[in-house]
Design an enzyme around this catalytic site. Sequence first.
Site, PDB file in Angstrom:
ATOM      1  N   GLY A  32       0.813  -1.217   0.000  1.00 25.51           N
ATOM      2  CA  GLY A  32       0.000   0.000   0.000  1.00 25.51           C
ATOM      3  C   GLY A  32       0.842   1.261   0.000  1.00 25.51           C
ATOM      4  N   HIS A  35       2.092   4.594  -5.119  1.00 24.17           N
ATOM      5  CA  HIS A  35       2.654   5.733  -5.853  1.00 24.17           C
ATOM      6  C   HIS A  35       2.913   5.288  -7.292  1.00 24.17           C
ATOM      7  CE1 HIS A  35       6.355   3.505  -5.307  1.00 24.17           C
ATOM      8  NE2 HIS A  35       6.206   3.544  -3.996  1.00 24.17           N
ATOM      9  N   ALA A  36       3.572   6.172  -8.066  1.00 27.42           N
ATOM     10  CA  ALA A  36       3.751   5.893  -9.492  1.00 27.42           C
ATOM     11  C   ALA A  36       4.607   4.648  -9.751  1.00 27.42           C
ATOM     12  CB  ALA A  36       4.353   7.100 -10.189  1.00 27.42           C
ATOM     13  N   HIS A  38       4.354   1.771  -8.027  1.00 32.96           N
ATOM     14  CA  HIS A  38       3.356   0.699  -8.035  1.00 32.96           C
ATOM     15  C   HIS A  38       2.498   0.764  -9.304  1.00 32.96           C
ATOM     16  CE1 HIS A  38       3.880   1.399  -3.543  1.00 32.96           C
ATOM     17  NE2 HIS A  38       4.129   0.105  -3.628  1.00 32.96           N
ATOM     18  N   GLY A 148       9.122  -4.980  -8.602  1.00 33.11           N
ATOM     19  CA  GLY A 148       9.939  -3.854  -9.036  1.00 33.11           C
ATOM     20  C   GLY A 148      11.426  -4.088  -8.814  1.00 33.11           C
ATOM     21  N   GLU A 149      12.225  -3.545  -9.721  1.00 32.30           N
ATOM     22  CA  GLU A 149      13.690  -3.638  -9.570  1.00 32.30           C
ATOM     23  C   GLU A 149      14.195  -2.702  -8.475  1.00 32.30           C
ATOM     24  OE1 GLU A 149      15.507  -3.163 -13.410  1.00 32.30           O
ATOM     25  OE2 GLU A 149      14.581  -5.006 -14.160  1.00 32.30           O
ATOM     26  N   LYS A 150      13.340  -1.833  -7.984  1.00 30.77           N
ATOM     27  CA  LYS A 150      13.685  -1.000  -6.830  1.00 30.77           C
ATOM     28  C   LYS A 150      14.165  -1.910  -5.686  1.00 30.77           C
ATOM     29  CE  LYS A 150      12.938   2.051  -3.374  1.00 30.77           C
ATOM     30  NZ  LYS A 150      12.195   1.307  -2.401  1.00 30.77           N
ATOM     31  N   ASP A 151      13.477  -3.058  -5.542  1.00 26.92           N
ATOM     32  CA  ASP A 151      13.862  -4.055  -4.546  1.00 26.92           C
ATOM     33  C   ASP A 151      14.498  -5.225  -5.301  1.00 26.92           C
ATOM     34  OD1 ASP A 151      12.376  -2.911  -2.052  1.00 26.92           O
ATOM     35  OD2 ASP A 151      10.942  -2.819  -3.688  1.00 26.92           O
ATOM     36  N   ARG A 188       8.076   4.924   1.755  1.00 24.45           N
ATOM     37  CA  ARG A 188       8.763   5.517   2.912  1.00 24.45           C
ATOM     38  C   ARG A 188       9.175   6.971   2.672  1.00 24.45           C
ATOM     39  NH1 ARG A 188      10.579   0.145   3.847  1.00 24.45           N
ATOM     40  NH2 ARG A 188      10.102  -0.497   5.977  1.00 24.45           N
TER      41      ARG A 188
HETATM   42  P1  AMP Z   1       5.992  -2.317  -1.632  1.00 22.37           P
HETATM   43  O1  AMP Z   1       4.592  -1.789  -1.527  1.00 22.37           O
HETATM   44  O2  AMP Z   1       7.033  -1.336  -1.236  1.00 22.37           O
HETATM   45  O3  AMP Z   1       6.146  -3.666  -0.985  1.00 22.37           O
HETATM   46  O4  AMP Z   1       6.245  -2.550  -3.185  1.00 22.37           O
HETATM   47  C1  AMP Z   1       5.405  -3.368  -3.957  1.00 22.37           C
HETATM   48  C2  AMP Z   1       6.062  -3.613  -5.284  1.00 22.37           C
HETATM   49  O5  AMP Z   1       6.264  -2.375  -5.958  1.00 22.37           O
HETATM   50  C3  AMP Z   1       7.456  -4.271  -5.145  1.00 22.37           C
HETATM   51  O6  AMP Z   1       7.605  -5.243  -6.154  1.00 22.37           O
HETATM   52  C4  AMP Z   1       8.383  -3.109  -5.339  1.00 22.37           C
HETATM   53  O7  AMP Z   1       9.654  -3.474  -5.838  1.00 22.37           O
HETATM   54  C5  AMP Z   1       7.619  -2.275  -6.356  1.00 22.37           C
HETATM   55  N1  AMP Z   1       8.070  -0.881  -6.318  1.00 22.37           N
HETATM   56  C6  AMP Z   1       8.107  -0.059  -5.245  1.00 22.37           C
HETATM   57  N2  AMP Z   1       8.643   1.138  -5.568  1.00 22.37           N
HETATM   58  C7  AMP Z   1       8.974   1.055  -6.889  1.00 22.37           C
HETATM   59  C8  AMP Z   1       9.589   1.954  -7.815  1.00 22.37           C
HETATM   60  N3  AMP Z   1       9.978   3.192  -7.460  1.00 22.37           N
HETATM   61  N4  AMP Z   1       9.771   1.545  -9.073  1.00 22.37           N
HETATM   62  C9  AMP Z   1       9.382   0.284  -9.456  1.00 22.37           C
HETATM   63  N5  AMP Z   1       8.809  -0.603  -8.633  1.00 22.37           N
HETATM   64  C10 AMP Z   1       8.603  -0.233  -7.367  1.00 22.37           C
END
Ligand code: AMP
Length: 254
Positions: A32, A35-36, A38, A148-151, A188
């Site tokens: 949750g 943002h862009a 997601h 996402g490649e962010k993680d 965050r």
């Molecule tokens: P999270 O809600 O942070 O657990 O993220 C959910 C999914 O969104 C994960 O696969 C993340 O890697 C991806 N994600 C989060 N931020 C980004 C971003 N800035 N660019 C691409 N994917 C993202």
Amino acid sequence: MIKQITNIDEIKYLTNTFHSKKKSVGFVPTMGALHAGHESLFKKSVSENDITVASIFVNRTQFNDADDYKNYPRTIENDLQVLEKTGVDVLFLPKHEEIYNDDYRYRIVENSLSKILCGSSRLGHFEGVLTIVLKLLNIVSPTKAYFGEKDYQQYLLIDGMCKALFMNVEIVSCAIIREKDGLAMSSRNLLLTHDERKIAPNFYKILRNAESTSLAKTQLERLGFQVDYIEDLYRRRFGAVFLGKVRLIDNVQI
Ligand code: AMP
């Protein structure tokens, strides 16, 4: 209005119905505060599948710090708008008690990649991540799941788990989406103070431009970042830093 489901049997029944009609199911798990970053995952799934399921679940077992879990941003009203706008069909909102019906007695352990980078400073983090992702994939049984490649470390571990366990799902990786100033989008980021937010884009700039990991570390510390790690691996430079109490991660290709 997007269909919202909290019950595990109900979502299983729904996705099974789609599979029996030979429809592909895309799945985007999230915590949750959408943002862009997601949004880009949702859009990719919507464009590649007949139906897209997103989940929002702030997964307690992957937080090694109770305050971090408590303070994690929760913005459900805005999240619903993002999901509607991007064309997601179903939102799965599971309950902790139902997901962890075993009190987390059963968990996924990986013994190599999960122990370095984020794994060495966040003990148990990737056990929590892999366990929740396995549970969600078993419940939703998607054709494709998007990460996402962010993680990037998380993506590698999830892809590896699915291959090791012969799971019937394709794991799709999606490029990092950044703010105009270069800061990787992250839920965050909402927790940064005004002053921290101004300094934050230097993390990406230094990660990308510094000639070595040790120079990157020195430059970051000079600007007030507390560095957890900066490491070059798999032709990428990975970093994790704190600005005040907020932990940021990023990675760039090198
Ligand atoms: P999270 O809600 O942070 O657990 O993220 C959910 C999914 O969104 C994960 O696969 C993340 O890697 C991806 N994600 C989060 N931020 C980004 C971003 N800035 N660019 C691409 N994917 C993202």
